[in-house]
Design a protein around this motif. Structure first.
Motif, PDB file in Angstrom:
ATOM      1  N   ALA A 189       0.816  -1.220   0.000  1.00 64.15           N
ATOM      2  CA  ALA A 189       0.000   0.000   0.000  1.00 64.15           C
ATOM      3  C   ALA A 189       0.847   1.268   0.000  1.00 64.15           C
ATOM      4  N   LEU A 190       1.922   1.300   0.787  1.00 60.92           N
ATOM      5  CA  LEU A 190       2.722   2.521   0.838  1.00 60.92           C
ATOM      6  C   LEU A 190       3.385   2.805  -0.502  1.00 60.92           C
ATOM      7  N   PHE A 191       3.732   1.748  -1.257  1.00 60.91           N
ATOM      8  CA  PHE A 191       4.342   1.960  -2.567  1.00 60.91           C
ATOM      9  C   PHE A 191       3.315   2.477  -3.577  1.00 60.91           C
ATOM     10  N   VAL A 192       2.082   1.973  -3.479  1.00 64.95           N
ATOM     11  CA  VAL A 192       1.008   2.527  -4.298  1.00 64.95           C
ATOM     12  C   VAL A 192       0.782   3.983  -3.900  1.00 64.95           C
ATOM     13  N   GLY A 193       0.782   4.236  -2.588  1.00 70.05           N
ATOM     14  CA  GLY A 193       0.606   5.595  -2.107  1.00 70.05           C
ATOM     15  C   GLY A 193       1.668   6.542  -2.619  1.00 70.05           C
ATOM     16  N   GLU A 194       2.899   6.083  -2.675  1.00 73.06           N
ATOM     17  CA  GLU A 194       3.976   6.908  -3.227  1.00 73.06           C
ATOM     18  C   GLU A 194       3.758   7.133  -4.725  1.00 73.06           C
ATOM     19  N   GLU A 195       3.339   6.100  -5.427  1.00 79.28           N
ATOM     20  CA  GLU A 195       3.139   6.191  -6.868  1.00 79.28           C
ATOM     21  C   GLU A 195       2.056   7.217  -7.217  1.00 79.28           C
ATOM     22  N   ILE A 196       1.008   7.296  -6.414  1.00 75.68           N
ATOM     23  CA  ILE A 196      -0.085   8.223  -6.726  1.00 75.68           C
ATOM     24  C   ILE A 196       0.124   9.589  -6.074  1.00 75.68           C
ATOM     25  N   GLY A 197       1.251   9.764  -5.379  1.00 81.07           N
ATOM     26  CA  GLY A 197       1.601  11.066  -4.837  1.00 81.07           C
ATOM     27  C   GLY A 197       1.073  11.365  -3.459  1.00 81.07           C
ATOM     28  N   THR A 198       0.572  10.351  -2.754  1.00 83.40           N
ATOM     29  CA  THR A 198       0.052  10.563  -1.403  1.00 83.40           C
ATOM     30  C   THR A 198       1.144  10.400  -0.357  1.00 83.40           C
ATOM     31  N   VAL A 199       1.897   9.323  -0.427  1.00 85.76           N
ATOM     32  CA  VAL A 199       3.030   9.078   0.470  1.00 85.76           C
ATOM     33  C   VAL A 199       4.274   9.749  -0.118  1.00 85.76           C
ATOM     34  N   ALA A 200       5.022  10.470   0.711  1.00 81.85           N
ATOM     35  CA  ALA A 200       6.194  11.196   0.214  1.00 81.85           C
ATOM     36  C   ALA A 200       7.307  10.242  -0.198  1.00 81.85           C
ATOM     37  N   VAL A 201       7.637   9.265   0.662  1.00 87.52           N
ATOM     38  CA  VAL A 201       8.693   8.294   0.367  1.00 87.52           C
ATOM     39  C   VAL A 201       8.322   6.952   0.996  1.00 87.52           C
ATOM     40  N   ALA A 202       8.462   5.877   0.226  1.00 87.32           N
ATOM     41  CA  ALA A 202       8.304   4.516   0.743  1.00 87.32           C
ATOM     42  C   ALA A 202       9.605   3.764   0.463  1.00 87.32           C
ATOM     43  N   VAL A 203      10.212   3.233   1.501  1.00 89.63           N
ATOM     44  CA  VAL A 203      11.502   2.553   1.391  1.00 89.63           C
ATOM     45  C   VAL A 203      11.296   1.042   1.467  1.00 89.63           C
ATOM     46  N   PRO A 204      11.680   0.288   0.431  1.00 90.04           N
ATOM     47  CA  PRO A 204      11.492  -1.167   0.470  1.00 90.04           C
ATOM     48  C   PRO A 204      12.597  -1.869   1.258  1.00 90.04           C
ATOM     49  N   LEU A 205      12.195  -2.617   2.275  1.00 91.00           N
ATOM     50  CA  LEU A 205      13.145  -3.418   3.048  1.00 91.00           C
ATOM     51  C   LEU A 205      12.369  -4.379   3.944  1.00 91.00           C
ATOM     52  N   ASP A 206      13.055  -5.389   4.446  1.00 86.42           N
ATOM     53  CA  ASP A 206      12.450  -6.286   5.430  1.00 86.42           C
ATOM     54  C   ASP A 206      12.359  -5.517   6.737  1.00 86.42           C
ATOM     55  N   ASP A 207      11.139  -5.314   7.232  1.00 84.95           N
ATOM     56  CA  ASP A 207      10.935  -4.482   8.422  1.00 84.95           C
ATOM     57  C   ASP A 207      10.770  -5.302   9.695  1.00 84.95           C
TER      58      ASP A 207
END
Length: 261
Positions: A225-243
């Motif tokens: 979801a956060l990556f979709v959010g970044e793609e549509i301009g809602t989330v400023a930055v989404a960092v991919p990693l094992d959390d």
């Protein structure tokens, strides 16, 4: 001394924070489908619109995260591209550096209290030392909600400046956006402005972004979801990693984020 980009990437791969990760392929695919079905547990507080079907989410995760691109790869090990992680961390660091330089008001929160609290506490200390303000709105807010253990009484608590969601058994993992919504409501009732930035993950990040606040977040390859959010301009930055790794594995990431501080 702050780690170089090469040292960061080596660390990501050595800890399996990126590269071949522990999050299994079948779990990733199941979560992409659940998000496409607008499952509230996977939206992380975001309104992504109806156009994001499972195929579109899969394609986005290949491009932004670096999961394995073959659609017939249904089981086994999946991947996060460490170069994409490093690039996203550069954007994350740039936004956080702005908060330091401008002495902004920042809310820190995590849905992974046993894993990521320590890293956010480090960032919060840096903000305080730079003259910024750590926002701790909504502390003590309570409500009853469904969890893995059934309906529980939940409370927002801050631990050295970082918000966690706490149940009777202690701090718990959560995808819910309710905590950030309650925290922001408390802030507005007090007549105070929204934070300039939210540094968080899961629903804390997505819910803040949906409310129109700059939000930067960490996200695993099974949390699209956060990556979709970044793609549509809602989330400023989404960092991919094992959390979900040991807390000390994220110390080097804090060093990297704060390298220009």
């Amino acid at each position: 001394m702050a780690p170089s980009r090469e040292e960061l990437i080596a660390h990501l791969v050595a800890t399996r924070m990126a590269g071949e990760v522990a999050t299994p392929r079948e779990n990733n695919l199941a979560h992409y489908w659940r998000l496409s079905q607008q499952d509230p547990g996977y939206l992380l507080g975001l309104d992504i619109g109806p156009e994001w079907d499972a195929a579109a989410i899969f394609d986005l995760m290949v491009r932004k995260v670096g999961i394995r691109p073959r659609r017939d790869n249904l089981r086994g090990v999946d991947t996060i591209d460490p170069e994409r992680t490093a690039a996203a961390l550069d954007r994350y660091a740039a936004r956080f550096d702005k908060a330091l330089r401008q002495r902004q008001r920042v809310l820190f929160a995590t849905g992974h209290p046993q894993r990521l609290t320590r890293m956010y506490q480090r960032l919060a200390r840096a903000l305080s030392e730079a003259g910024g303000t750590i926002v701790t709105t909504g502390a003590g807010a309570t409500w009853d909600d469904q969890t893995h253990y059934g309906i529980q009484h939940l409370t927002i608590e801050y631990v050295q400046g970082v918000a966690n969601l706490v149940a009777p058994r202690g701090a718990i993992h959560t995808h819910s956006a309710i905590p950030i919504q309650l925290a922001l409501d408390a802030l507005h009732r007090a007549g105070e402005p929204s934070p300039d930035l939210v540094v968080a993950d899961h629903g804390w990040c997505g819910g803040a972004a949906q409310a129109g606040i700059d939000a930067i977040g960490l996200a695993d390859c099974n949390d699209p979801a956060l990556f979709v959010g970044e793609e549509i301009g809602t989330v400023a930055v989404a960092v991919p990693l094992d959390d979900g790794l040991a807390p000390d594995h994220y110390d080097l990431l804090a060093d990297y984020i704060l390298r220009d501080a």
